[in-house]
Design an enzyme around this catalytic site. Structure first.
Site, PDB file in Angstrom:
ATOM      1  N   ARG A   1      12.992  31.566  31.195  1.00 58.05           N
ATOM      2  CA  ARG A   1      14.087  30.980  31.986  1.00 58.05           C
ATOM      3  C   ARG A   1      13.573  30.252  33.237  1.00 58.05           C
ATOM      4  NH1 ARG A   1      18.780  35.309  32.541  1.00 58.05           N
ATOM      5  NH2 ARG A   1      19.910  33.442  33.223  1.00 58.05           N
TER       6      ARG A   1
ATOM      7  N   ASP B   1      29.947  33.551  31.843  1.00 57.21           N
ATOM      8  CA  ASP B   1      29.351  34.557  30.958  1.00 57.21           C
ATOM      9  C   ASP B   1      30.255  34.905  29.777  1.00 57.21           C
ATOM     10  OD1 ASP B   1      27.106  34.647  32.533  1.00 57.21           O
ATOM     11  OD2 ASP B   1      27.784  36.372  33.708  1.00 57.21           O
TER      12      ASP B   1
ATOM     13  N   LYS C   1      20.703  30.623  29.902  1.00 60.24           N
ATOM     14  CA  LYS C   1      21.036  32.037  30.155  1.00 60.24           C
ATOM     15  C   LYS C   1      20.008  32.932  29.447  1.00 60.24           C
ATOM     16  CE  LYS C   1      24.616  31.221  32.693  1.00 60.24           C
ATOM     17  NZ  LYS C   1      24.547  31.513  34.137  1.00 60.24           N
TER      18      LYS C   1
ATOM     19  N   ARG D   1      23.715  43.222  44.073  1.00 60.82           N
ATOM     20  CA  ARG D   1      23.854  42.876  45.498  1.00 60.82           C
ATOM     21  C   ARG D   1      23.973  44.122  46.372  1.00 60.82           C
ATOM     22  NH1 ARG D   1      25.420  38.789  42.314  1.00 60.82           N
ATOM     23  NH2 ARG D   1      25.558  36.650  43.081  1.00 60.82           N
TER      24      ARG D   1
ATOM     25  N   ARG E   1      24.980  39.560  25.571  1.00 63.38           N
ATOM     26  CA  ARG E   1      26.329  39.026  25.323  1.00 63.38           C
ATOM     27  C   ARG E   1      26.458  38.412  23.925  1.00 63.38           C
ATOM     28  NH1 ARG E   1      28.424  40.220  30.207  1.00 63.38           N
ATOM     29  NH2 ARG E   1      27.108  39.721  31.992  1.00 63.38           N
TER      30      ARG E   1
ATOM     31  N   GLY F   1      17.960  37.861  35.141  1.00 67.64           N
ATOM     32  CA  GLY F   1      17.859  36.629  35.918  1.00 67.64           C
ATOM     33  C   GLY F   1      18.429  36.810  37.311  1.00 67.64           C
TER      34      GLY F   1
ATOM     35  N   LYS G   1      28.071  44.050  37.255  1.00 66.57           N
ATOM     36  CA  LYS G   1      26.613  43.832  37.326  1.00 66.57           C
ATOM     37  C   LYS G   1      26.253  43.028  38.576  1.00 66.57           C
ATOM     38  CE  LYS G   1      24.608  41.553  33.824  1.00 66.57           C
ATOM     39  NZ  LYS G   1      23.831  40.364  34.228  1.00 66.57           N
ATOM     40  N   SER G   2      26.999  41.967  38.836  1.00 68.66           N
ATOM     41  CA  SER G   2      26.686  41.114  39.996  1.00 68.66           C
ATOM     42  C   SER G   2      26.767  41.911  41.294  1.00 68.66           C
ATOM     43  CB  SER G   2      27.667  39.946  40.072  1.00 68.66           C
ATOM     44  OG  SER G   2      27.501  39.093  38.982  1.00 68.66           O
TER      45      SER G   2
END
Ligand code: S3P
Length: 445
Positions: A129, A326, A353, A33, A399, A101, A28-29
């Site tokens: 958040r 996470d 989170k 990006r 999660r 987020g 995901k990260s």
């Protein structure tokens, strides 16, 4: 309680051993990006293995709104025609980042030094958040924000017309904040410096270099010092997104706790800034093998083979928290089945989170008959046989949902979650994948 208008309750029950191969979707990260940096490069970036979860799809839509051309070519295969550093156009509508987020914070960073305005919002979870952690450094560049009290979404960010370079020491261990500052620094003349006292995931640094930016990292007495030279030309890339270690943690954990199980999870990234959970599992006595250790796309990768066996509780070193941030929800679920007590300290960041993950895990585990203690920044779980039989609130948090479904596979009376829909934000194929391994999951997703 879920604030989803169309909640999808699901139940997991104990049953057969899990076996087979689990093909995990893209990280995901790295997926967020890839789209954002692709949009800031000049020309065509080609991406394979992109995670097609809701969070990343929201970032793809946002990049279109800022003027990039983003096309889906096939499953996980995308192309982005970027507009160049400083080339973002003003969006003509609100940017809705959904549950993400990472998406909203990185995108705010990427636009904060271009003289355009954009209004951001998200779902009920994202609107709770804190955005102040991003807005504080972005204001130092000259960006201006207007929004709800406490730095909550929706908010409008106006990028700086004459941005000045910034030196910023991260007040919390956050790769999102670090990344937002670096992305903002791209369109600033001179050098932007970020100092991180504790190392966090370094995908932004690796990828910025890959796209051609000049970025230097030094270890100093105050931590990692990252220096980015502004206004580079970013060159389009061919990107192969690695499989997500955070998503892999769920079938790996399930295989470790369901008697008789053995599951192979190929091609998982073992970047040291992400792999703390697997280290912790081995310390708990897990039979977790790394096979065919290799390099892929500049990252260490291995095939993980998880075999059921007894686990013992441990104290997780607090300095490991950023590298497994996470994975604490699934660790807490797994710890409930281990022999002895597991202590997780230095995890206050979990409270901000997708949900307050310390509270969500503590409440859900207690409802399942597990003895748990929490403080502001720690969680202690006393392991043993888990009764289950409860309906657990997932608070729009993917999660939390996946962690309790994994626990339900070994809880005497199973576990029901109030809403499995948020799983689609990060791991859309989770339910069919777990069913294919043999998991007894009931409910429509
Ligand atoms: C992420 C950073 C982490 C993590 C999130 C993804 C990223 O958040 O929890 O899922 O891609 O940079 P923080 O930066 O808030 O710790």
């Amino acid at each position: 309680m879920s604030s989803n208008e169309n909640p999808r309750p699901m139940t997991a029950r104990p049953g057969a051993a899990l076996s087979g191969e689990a093909l995990i979707p893209g990280d995901k990260s790295v997926s967020h990006r890839s789209l954002i940096l692709g949009a800031l490069a000049v020309g065509r970036t080609h991406v394979t293995g992109l995670l097609e979860g809701e969070d990343v799809l929201a970032t793809a839509a946002a990049m279109r709104a800022f003027g990039a051309e983003v096309n889906r070519l096939g499953e996980g295969e995308w192309e982005v025609y970027g507009v160049g550093t400083g080339g973002f156009a003003e969006p003509d509508d609100v940017i809705d980042c959904g549950n993400a987020g990472t998406g909203v914070r990185l995108i705010m960073g990427a636009m904060a030094t271009t003289p355009i305005a954009a209004t951001f919002t998200g779902d009920a979870s994202l609107r709770r958040r804190p955005m102040g952690r991003i807005l504080d450094p972005l204001k130092l560049f000259g960006a201006v924000s207007a929004g709800r009290a406490g730095g909550l979404l929706p908010l409008t960010l106006t990028g700086a017309a004459d941005p000045v370079p910034v030196e910023y020491t991260l007040p919390m261990a956050s790769a999102q904040v670090k990344s937002a500052v670096l992305l903002a620094g791209l369109n600033v003349p001179g050098e932007t410096v970020v100092i991180e006292p504790e190392p966090t995931r370094d995908h932004t640094e690796r990828m910025l270099k890959g796209f051609g930016a000049t970025l230097e990292v030094e270890e100093g007495p105050e931590g990692r010092v990252i220096r980015l030279t502004g206004q580079p030309e970013l060159y389009p890339q061919e990107l192969a997104v690695p499989r997500d270690p955070s998503s892999a943690s769920f079938p790996v954990a399930a295989a470790l706790i369901v008697p008789g199980s053995k599951v192979r999870v190929p091609g998982i990234g073992l970047n040291p800034t992400r792999s703390g959970f697997f280290t912790t599992l081995r310390e708990m006595g897990a039979d977790l093998a790394y096979e065919d250790e290799r390099e892929a796309g500049g990252e260490p990768v291995a095939d993980l083979v998880a075999t059921h066996g007894s686990l013992k509780g441990i104290e997780v070193p607090p300095e490991r928290a950023p590298s497994m941030i996470d994975e604490y929800p699934i660790l807490a679920a797994l710890a409930a089945t281990a022999e002895g007590t597991t202590v997780m300290r230095g995890i206050g960041e979990l409270r901000v989170k997708e949900s307050d993950r310390i509270a969500a895990m503590a409440t859900g585990l207690r409802a399942c008959g597990v003895r748990v203690e929490e403080t502001e920044d720690s969680l202690t779980v006393h392991g043993g046989a888990v009764k289950g039989g409860a309906t657990v609130a997932t608070h729009l948090d993917h999660r939390i949902a996946m962690s309790f479904l994994c626990l339900g596979l070994v809880a005497a009376e199973g576990v029901t979650i109030d809403d499995g829909a948020p799983i689609a934000t990060s791991f859309p194929g989770f339910v069919p994948l777990m069913r294919a391994l043999g998991a007894d999951l009931e409910g429509a997703l």
